[in-house]
Scaffold this motif. Structure first.
Motif, short mmCIF file in Angstrom:
data_model
loop_
_atom_site.label_atom_id
_atom_site.label_comp_id
_atom_site.label_asym_id
_atom_site.label_seq_id
_atom_site.Cartn_x
_atom_site.Cartn_y
_atom_site.Cartn_z
N VAL A 1 -4.78 -34.75 72.24
CA VAL A 1 -5.59 -35.78 71.58
C VAL A 1 -6.56 -35.06 70.66
O VAL A 1 -7.73 -34.86 70.99
CB VAL A 1 -6.32 -36.66 72.60
CG1 VAL A 1 -7.09 -37.77 71.88
CG2 VAL A 1 -5.33 -37.27 73.58
N ALA A 2 -6.07 -34.63 69.54
CA ALA A 2 -6.86 -33.92 68.55
C ALA A 2 -6.20 -34.15 67.20
O ALA A 2 -5.08 -34.63 67.11
CB ALA A 2 -6.93 -32.43 68.88
N SER A 3 -6.92 -33.82 66.13
CA SER A 3 -6.39 -34.11 64.81
C SER A 3 -7.07 -33.21 63.78
O SER A 3 -8.05 -32.53 64.07
CB SER A 3 -6.65 -35.58 64.46
OG SER A 3 -8.04 -35.82 64.40
N ALA A 4 -6.56 -33.27 62.56
CA ALA A 4 -7.25 -32.59 61.46
C ALA A 4 -8.63 -33.23 61.25
O ALA A 4 -9.64 -32.53 61.16
CB ALA A 4 -6.41 -32.67 60.19
N LEU A 5 -8.68 -34.55 61.21
CA LEU A 5 -9.94 -35.29 61.06
C LEU A 5 -10.07 -36.26 62.22
O LEU A 5 -9.19 -37.08 62.46
CB LEU A 5 -9.96 -36.05 59.74
CG LEU A 5 -11.11 -37.04 59.52
CD1 LEU A 5 -12.44 -36.33 59.49
CD2 LEU A 5 -10.89 -37.84 58.22
N GLU A 6 -11.19 -36.17 62.94
CA GLU A 6 -11.48 -37.10 64.04
C GLU A 6 -12.72 -37.90 63.70
O GLU A 6 -13.78 -37.34 63.41
CB GLU A 6 -11.69 -36.35 65.36
CG GLU A 6 -12.03 -37.29 66.52
CD GLU A 6 -12.19 -36.56 67.85
OE1 GLU A 6 -12.72 -37.19 68.81
OE2 GLU A 6 -11.79 -35.38 67.93
N ILE A 7 -12.58 -39.23 63.77
CA ILE A 7 -13.70 -40.14 63.55
C ILE A 7 -14.08 -40.72 64.90
O ILE A 7 -13.31 -41.44 65.52
CB ILE A 7 -13.34 -41.25 62.55
CG1 ILE A 7 -12.88 -40.62 61.22
CG2 ILE A 7 -14.52 -42.18 62.32
CD1 ILE A 7 -12.31 -41.61 60.24
N ASN A 8 -15.25 -40.37 65.36
CA ASN A 8 -15.67 -40.71 66.72
C ASN A 8 -16.82 -41.71 66.65
O ASN A 8 -17.83 -41.46 65.99
CB ASN A 8 -16.11 -39.42 67.43
CG ASN A 8 -16.19 -39.59 68.94
OD1 ASN A 8 -16.76 -40.55 69.43
ND2 ASN A 8 -15.63 -38.64 69.67
N ARG A 9 -16.68 -42.82 67.33
CA ARG A 9 -17.68 -43.89 67.39
C ARG A 9 -17.75 -44.67 66.08
O ARG A 9 -17.40 -44.18 65.02
CB ARG A 9 -19.07 -43.33 67.74
CG ARG A 9 -19.13 -42.52 69.02
CD ARG A 9 -19.02 -43.39 70.26
NE ARG A 9 -19.06 -42.57 71.48
CZ ARG A 9 -19.08 -43.07 72.70
NH1 ARG A 9 -19.05 -44.39 72.88
NH2 ARG A 9 -19.10 -42.28 73.75
N PRO A 10 -18.22 -45.89 66.14
CA PRO A 10 -18.34 -46.71 64.92
C PRO A 10 -19.42 -46.17 63.97
O PRO A 10 -20.38 -45.53 64.39
CB PRO A 10 -18.75 -48.09 65.47
CG PRO A 10 -18.38 -48.07 66.91
CD PRO A 10 -18.54 -46.65 67.35
N TRP A 11 -19.22 -46.45 62.68
CA TRP A 11 -20.20 -46.16 61.63
C TRP A 11 -20.39 -47.43 60.81
O TRP A 11 -19.42 -48.05 60.39
CB TRP A 11 -19.70 -45.03 60.73
CG TRP A 11 -19.66 -43.68 61.38
CD1 TRP A 11 -18.74 -43.25 62.31
CD2 TRP A 11 -20.56 -42.61 61.18
NE1 TRP A 11 -19.02 -41.96 62.69
CE2 TRP A 11 -20.14 -41.53 62.01
CE3 TRP A 11 -21.68 -42.42 60.38
CZ2 TRP A 11 -20.79 -40.31 62.06
CZ3 TRP A 11 -22.35 -41.19 60.42
CH2 TRP A 11 -21.91 -40.16 61.25
N LYS A 12 -21.64 -47.78 60.56
CA LYS A 12 -21.91 -48.96 59.74
C LYS A 12 -21.42 -48.76 58.32
O LYS A 12 -20.93 -49.68 57.69
CB LYS A 12 -23.41 -49.28 59.76
CG LYS A 12 -23.95 -49.64 61.13
CD LYS A 12 -25.46 -49.87 61.08
CE LYS A 12 -26.02 -50.17 62.46
NZ LYS A 12 -27.50 -50.33 62.44
N SER A 13 -21.59 -47.54 57.83
CA SER A 13 -21.15 -47.21 56.48
C SER A 13 -20.62 -45.79 56.49
O SER A 13 -21.35 -44.85 56.83
CB SER A 13 -22.32 -47.33 55.49
OG SER A 13 -21.96 -46.82 54.23
N ALA A 14 -19.33 -45.62 56.14
CA ALA A 14 -18.73 -44.29 56.10
C ALA A 14 -17.61 -44.29 55.07
O ALA A 14 -16.72 -45.14 55.10
CB ALA A 14 -18.18 -43.90 57.47
N SER A 15 -17.66 -43.33 54.14
CA SER A 15 -16.63 -43.23 53.12
C SER A 15 -15.94 -41.88 53.18
O SER A 15 -16.58 -40.85 53.39
CB SER A 15 -17.23 -43.45 51.73
OG SER A 15 -18.08 -42.39 51.37
#
Length: 545
Positions: free
Chosen positions: A376-390
């Motif tokens: 369970v790993a990746s090049a890019l990991e997005i962890n938890r919600p973000w109100k604003s993320a680009s």
């Protein structure tokens, strides 16, 4: 001709039970797998400034009443002049004015060439914090000054920065201690730089093989915004530094000691154009165990193979906290995990907070991270919600088409409201939330990608080559370079052995290199792994002219 230094083969060092102290014994052959806590290999041999002559600065020395000098042979009773230098701690003490502000102007402490053992504390401008008084600590131009924590009885860092408007520039921080195991065989584990001051700059230093973090910079309510640049004061700046082999092993656990450990709640901090590799734990870590984090820029850094010497892969960039994150920019970076070192994510944003806001991830090359064996790993990991993320203009590449390109951890499907645009995904499973216009080629590699990071105010550049096409050599152009140049393999930097020399702006970089400067110590093959050179498909070069 390039300076070529023959290493003394593997001097073994016996570590004292309660300190970083050790003593040199007769040279021993390499110990590829030995018991934790036993004396290990010291590829430095006898520590010498000559090992770092490729790092000399060509800047002109300053003169005047605000200039002081220190030397390994200096004395507290001396005058602090070039002919009568202080010892270093005396020079620092003379700059501390606890009852008032220092004199306005740009102060300098020049370190004469040699080895500076132990640990030191600088408190310049700590109490007043006036912006029109600064202190630069650097080697005398054309010389090399090395901080050696081997005999540091306190177990603290080489340098403790507890003031403001201080620039630490062009110095070497290391140790010759060879017990890399936490709580095994005794020992106190000494780091590089500890910064709990404010508005300071750490520029063009080399920090390697310290037994804790390379640099730790902590929260200070007096830190200001925006972050400093090389020419302007402001919040804390880390620029143009090289870090490698930082940290230590721990039996049965992941390593200890992050290469850069950064916290911030006040003002801004900027991490720009640094080179980091082969840490025992996370490499560039923005993190706080208990509090929020905000206002940090991570721009133009090269970070590869975090966790490679330890027993567990770690993140090359981790921007996360137990609290909330806000106003974080990660832009123009180059990050890489080798295939053997890809069982944890490469770049991770978010950690524990659920009120994160204001994230920009733009124009990064992210290669490796996540394997095809179900990790369970990746090049890019997005962890938890973000109100604003680009996330925009990033190149995301895996080593296998069955590896994860992007994963979402602790983010409900209904809250994956991130913005993706202009990203490219190759050799991986892609991104379930990618924009329809983005490029996705699961079974293909992209064309080669070269990132050139020129270091301002120095005739130097860091060059990262993503050799997806597995060429034997890669051409690179350094704009404006017309004279002679020297090329060094970043993974075999100490000693100054060149891999190419010539003249002109176009340089051919060899991609079949194998020699490395191994981490000091005694690998057991499990908790402390022997670190090979990166594969043909990736390398980093230091170019000087």
């Amino acid at each position: 001709m390039a300076l070529r230094v023959l290493f003394l083969l593997a001097s073994a060092l016996m570590l004292a039970a309660t300190s970083c102290s050790d003593k040199e014994n007769d040279a021993l052959p390499g110990i590829p797998n030995t018991k934790p806590g036993k004396p290990g290999v010291n590829p430095l041999g006898k520590l010498s400034p000559e090992l770092y002559y490729f790092w000399k600065s060509s800047k002109k020395p300053q003169t005047g009443s605000l200039v002081r000098f220190a030397s390994p042979a200096g004395k507290s009773t001396n005058k602090g002049t070039i002919d009568s230098p202080y010892d270093l701690q005396t020079a620092f003490n003379k700059m501390h004015t606890p009852q008032g502000a220092p004199a306005a102007g740009n102060h300098y402490i020049y370190l004469r060439e040699g080895i500076y053992p132990g640990n030191y504390v600088v408190k310049f401008n700590r109490d007043a914090g006036i912006s029109n008084a600064s202190l630069t600590i650097m080697p005398y131009p054309g010389e090399i000054a090395v901080f050696d924590a081997t005999n540091n009885e306190s177990g603290d860092h080489n340098l403790y920065v507890n003031g403001s408007h201080i620039t630490v520039e062009g110095l070497i921080f290391t140790t010759r201690s060879t017990n890399r195991y936490y709580n095994v065989g005794g020992g106190v584990f000494c780091g590089g730089i500890y910064d709990d001051g404010y508005n300071n700059k750490f520029v063009n230093n080399i920090i390697h093989d310290v037994m804790n973090s390379g640099i730790s910079t902590y929260i200070n309510p007096k830190n200001t915004s925006p972050a400093a640049t090389l020419s302007k004061p402001g919040g804390t700046l880390l620029y143009g530094n090289i870090f490698f082999n930082c940290g230590m092993a721990e039996i049965g656990k992941q390593g200890r000691g992050n290469t850069i450990y950064l916290q911030n709640q006040h003002g801004s901090k900027r991490v720009e154009n640094n080179l980091l590799f082969n840490s025992f734990r996370d490499q560039l870590k923005l993190f706080h165990e208990d509090n929020d984090m905000k206002n940090v820029e991570v721009i133009g850094n090269i970070s590869f193979n975090a966790g490679a010497p330890g027993s567990v892969t770690n993140r090359n960039i981790l921007a996360g906290s137990e609290g909330n994150f806000s106003n974080i920019t990660i832009k123009n970076n180059a990050v890489y995990h080798s295939p053997y070192n890809s069982d944890k994510s490469n770049l991770q944003v978010g950690y524990g907070g659920t009120g994160n806001d204001g994230l920009v991830v733009e124009n990064n090359v992210i290669y490796g991270g996540g394997t095809s064996n179900g990790s369970v790993a990746s090049a890019l990991e997005i962890n938890r919600p973000w109100k604003s993320a680009s996330f925009s203009k990033n190149l995301i590449v895996n080593h296998s088409p069955d590896a994860n390109s992007v994963i979402y951890t602790n983010v409900p499907v209904s809250e994956r409201t991130f913005t993706f645009s202009g990203n490219r995904y190759y050799m991986g499973k892609g991104n379930s939330k990618a924009a329809s216009s983005e490029v996705y080629k699961r079974n293909e590699h992209p064309a080669n990608e070269v990132r050139v990071y020129r270091i301002q105010d120095e005739t130097r550049a860091f060059v990262a080559v993503f050799n997806f096409e597995k060429k034997d050599a890669q051409l690179v152009t350094i704009d404006g370079l017309t004279g002679e140049y020297k090329v060094y393999d970043a993974q075999n930097l100490v000693g100054g052995e060149t891999v190419a020399e010539g003249a002109g702006s176009t340089i051919e970089l060899p991609m079949n290199l194998t020699k490395t400067f191994k981490p000091l110590g005694n690998p057991d093959g499990v908790n402390f792994r022997n670190v090979p050179h990166t594969e043909k498909q990736f390398n980093v070069f230091v170019i000087t002219w």
